[in-house]
Design an enzyme around this catalytic site. Structure first.
Site, PDB file in Angstrom:
ATOM      1  N   HIS A  28       8.789 -44.283 -86.322  1.00 34.19           N
ATOM      2  CA  HIS A  28       9.913 -43.746 -86.960  1.00 34.19           C
ATOM      3  C   HIS A  28       9.895 -42.051 -86.646  1.00 34.19           C
ATOM      4  CE1 HIS A  28      11.431 -47.557 -88.574  1.00 34.19           C
ATOM      5  NE2 HIS A  28      10.198 -47.597 -88.610  1.00 34.19           N
ATOM      6  N   ASP A 120      16.083 -41.570 -92.511  1.00 34.47           N
ATOM      7  CA  ASP A 120      15.835 -43.284 -91.774  1.00 34.47           C
ATOM      8  C   ASP A 120      16.485 -44.090 -92.321  1.00 34.47           C
ATOM      9  OD1 ASP A 120      13.269 -44.226 -89.694  1.00 34.47           O
ATOM     10  OD2 ASP A 120      14.027 -45.712 -91.002  1.00 34.47           O
TER      11      ASP A 120
HETATM   12  C1  UDX Z   1       7.400 -49.754 -85.311  1.00 34.30           C
HETATM   13  C2  UDX Z   1       7.438 -51.135 -85.185  1.00 34.30           C
HETATM   14  O1  UDX Z   1       6.588 -51.810 -84.901  1.00 34.30           O
HETATM   15  C3  UDX Z   1       8.676 -51.203 -84.164  1.00 34.30           C
HETATM   16  O2  UDX Z   1       8.997 -52.501 -83.887  1.00 34.30           O
HETATM   17  C4  UDX Z   1       9.910 -50.293 -84.434  1.00 34.30           C
HETATM   18  O3  UDX Z   1      11.094 -50.644 -83.539  1.00 34.30           O
HETATM   19  C5  UDX Z   1       9.629 -48.901 -84.919  1.00 34.30           C
HETATM   20  O4  UDX Z   1       8.531 -48.935 -85.577  1.00 34.30           O
HETATM   21  P1  UDX Z   1       5.383 -49.398 -83.519  1.00 34.30           P
HETATM   22  O5  UDX Z   1       4.950 -50.585 -83.498  1.00 34.30           O
HETATM   23  O6  UDX Z   1       4.552 -48.053 -83.544  1.00 34.30           O
HETATM   24  O7  UDX Z   1       6.600 -49.260 -84.382  1.00 34.30           O
HETATM   25  O8  UDX Z   1       5.980 -49.526 -81.999  1.00 34.30           O
HETATM   26  P2  UDX Z   1       7.118 -48.266 -80.979  1.00 34.30           P
HETATM   27  O9  UDX Z   1       8.440 -48.487 -81.619  1.00 34.30           O
HETATM   28  O10 UDX Z   1       6.891 -48.949 -79.609  1.00 34.30           O
HETATM   29  O11 UDX Z   1       6.310 -46.920 -81.046  1.00 34.30           O
HETATM   30  C6  UDX Z   1       5.085 -46.577 -80.667  1.00 34.30           C
HETATM   31  C7  UDX Z   1       5.359 -45.091 -80.228  1.00 34.30           C
HETATM   32  O12 UDX Z   1       3.881 -44.684 -79.910  1.00 34.30           O
HETATM   33  C8  UDX Z   1       5.827 -44.847 -78.957  1.00 34.30           C
HETATM   34  O13 UDX Z   1       6.882 -43.943 -78.944  1.00 34.30           O
HETATM   35  C9  UDX Z   1       4.761 -44.725 -77.863  1.00 34.30           C
HETATM   36  O14 UDX Z   1       5.287 -43.648 -76.750  1.00 34.30           O
HETATM   37  C10 UDX Z   1       3.730 -44.119 -78.738  1.00 34.30           C
HETATM   38  N1  UDX Z   1       2.457 -44.229 -78.183  1.00 34.30           N
HETATM   39  C11 UDX Z   1       2.081 -45.739 -78.232  1.00 34.30           C
HETATM   40  C12 UDX Z   1       1.475 -43.447 -77.767  1.00 34.30           C
HETATM   41  O15 UDX Z   1       1.932 -42.338 -77.546  1.00 34.30           O
HETATM   42  N2  UDX Z   1       0.533 -43.942 -77.204  1.00 34.30           N
HETATM   43  C13 UDX Z   1      -0.099 -45.183 -77.278  1.00 34.30           C
HETATM   44  O16 UDX Z   1      -1.227 -45.125 -76.848  1.00 34.30           O
HETATM   45  C14 UDX Z   1       0.679 -46.187 -77.673  1.00 34.30           C
END
Ligand code: UDX
Length: 452
Positions: A28, A120
């Protein structure tokens, strides 16, 4: 009249300050800070209110003003409160932040005129605060548009959504998918949060989406009919600004030098985002699936993401020897850069919305293993609507997983998936160009804010 024109100009000049309030989780924070950058380049002054918990790295954003409020998390004495799950933390902060947020905002508005508040969608409490201060609130919804009607349907039991254009796509959701949507916390906590999120979004002045119209037109239609406020799908935010500067964890750059030595389109990138957790058995099966696939892989294993382990302790014995130089494991990667690397052939993902969108923008096909929240919905769209990925679940054997991984990257059957991924990537690019839907939507958002 001249006077009228002058008044409009003065009001447009005064409407240059925006107050933004991100939800303090990686998935987020990234889109909110990207949005802040986008609006900053459109001439707005940005004030960011943030919690002490997961406070963003300010040094990367000298152009913004940061102000923290107390979230009460560290002071919480309520032992019965289970703050292990993200949803409980969010529900808790939606109460504990009311007072400090209201006091802060009221004081700020005494000395500064703000055009609006952008928060948000998972900060539903902020709507009544904004109302009480006569400030407009725009909501940032960080998920896909498609998941909004689905959430509303499941949480509120509103059958009317089934009559809309999205009907067929909703029918794709299986019982298992639906169960997973609720898995992210206690069911009561989830319902409370989703209910409030939908209710207070409807009471707001507009919704900004991190997506583009061509990807989710039926959902956009359903939302416009039901929410009666303008929606702004301004395109994937990271196409304007990368997310790396808002990373809460250090990104291991050795992953890029490792990729530099791999053949074109040969590597499976594996990452399950910033909050997903898995059991040891699931983790072990993933490892063997990767070994069976015989593909090269770059695997992000976030410390603490495997229950009961610090990092890699539960990796099967002999695994690293078996895969040898084919595998690279890191704690956190510069994901956008990884996905854009020519060595990447596919992305084994939990389908968090940021990850899904980042993959679409690079034309990378996905191997989908959703965990909870909006992820099962995103995964359905990837596999069954856009048809740019395959599904892998933990009921499959390690051999079946290995075959599915291979299919997405090398086999003939995967070719259509790869073609569709590339053509969707082109659609994103078109929508961001001058005259494209995302470009126009951003222009209308700016005009809309200036008209307040
Ligand atoms: C959460 C929820 O799980 C997700 O379903 C919702 O849509 C947004 O909030 P998250 O699970 O962290 O987020 O997943 P995601 O939305 O994919 O965000 C992860 C972020 O971290 C991405 O921007 C990705 O680029 C970043 N990331 C991930 C990194 O920079 N490095 C990594 O090794 C893994």
């Amino acid at each position: 009249s001249n006077q009228g024109q002058a008044a409009t100009m003065v009001s447009r000049f005064n409407n240059r300050t925006l107050v933004l309030f991100p939800l303090p989780f990686q998935g987020h924070i990234n889109p909110m800070l990207q949005l802040a950058n986008i609006l900053y380049t459109k001439g707005f002054k940005i004030i960011i209110i943030h919690t002490d918990f997961n406070s963003p790295n300010q040094s990367n954003y000298p152009q913004f003003t940061f102000r923290s409020i107390s979230d009460g998390l560290s002071k919480s004495k309520d032992e019965s409160l289970n703050l292990e799950t993200v949803n409980n933390v969010i529900n808790f902060m939606n109460k504990s932040c009311i007072e400090p947020f209201t006091i802060f905002l009221a004081k700020l508005l005494e000395v500064e005129h703000a055009a609006c508040l952008i928060t948000d969608s998972l900060w539903p409490f902020t709507q009544s605060v904004a109302d009480s201060l006569k400030l407009k609130r725009i909501v940032l919804r960080t998920s896909s548009m498609a998941c909004v009607p689905v959430y509303a349907t499941f949480a509120l039991g509103e059958k009317s959504y089934f009559k809309t254009a999205i009907k067929e796509e909703l029918a794709l959701m299986t019982e298992n998918d639906i169960e997973k949507v609720y898995k992210g916390g206690s069911e009561k906590g989830n319902k409370e949060l989703i209910y409030n999120m939908i209710k207070e979004t409807k009471a707001s002045s507009g919704i900004i989406f991190n997506t583009f119209k061509e990807l989710e037109e039926p959902a956009l239609l359903a939302i416009s009919q039901d929410f009666k406020i303008p929606s702004f799908p301004i395109g994937p935010f990271h196409k304007y600004f990368p997310a790396s500067s808002s990373s809460l964890l250090e990104q291991d750059r050795s992953s890029i030098s490792w990729l530099d030595h791999q053949p074109v389109s040969s590597v499976v990138y594996v990452s399950f985002g910033s909050i997903a957790q898995m059991g040891e058995a699931e983790f072990t099966k993933m490892a063997w699936g990767l070994a069976y696939s015989k593909q090269c892989f770059l695997w992000v294993v976030r410390p603490g993401s495997v229950s009961g382990c610090e990092w890699l302790e539960s990796l099967p014995k002999g695994f690293m020897e078996e895969v040898g130089e084919r595998g690279c494991i890191v704690k956190w990667a510069p994901q956008q850069e990884v996905l854009a690397h020519k060595a990447i052939g596919s992305f084994w993902t939990h389908n968090g919305w940021n990850s899904t969108l980042e993959s679409i923008c690079e034309g990378v096909p996905m191997i989908c293993s959703p965990c909870s929240y909006d992820q099962p919905i995103n995964a359905r769209y990837v596999t069954d609507v856009w048809k740019i990925g395959v599904k892998v679940d933990n009921k499959m054997s390690r051999e079946e997983i290995g075959i599915a991984i291979k299919r997405a990257i090398t086999e003939k059957e995967g070719e259509k998936i790869r073609q569709r991924s590339k053509s969707l990537q082109e659609k994103v690019n078109q929508s961001m160009q001058k005259g494209g839907s995302a470009y126009q939507s951003l222009e209308s958002l700016v005009e809309y804010i200036l008209s307040f």
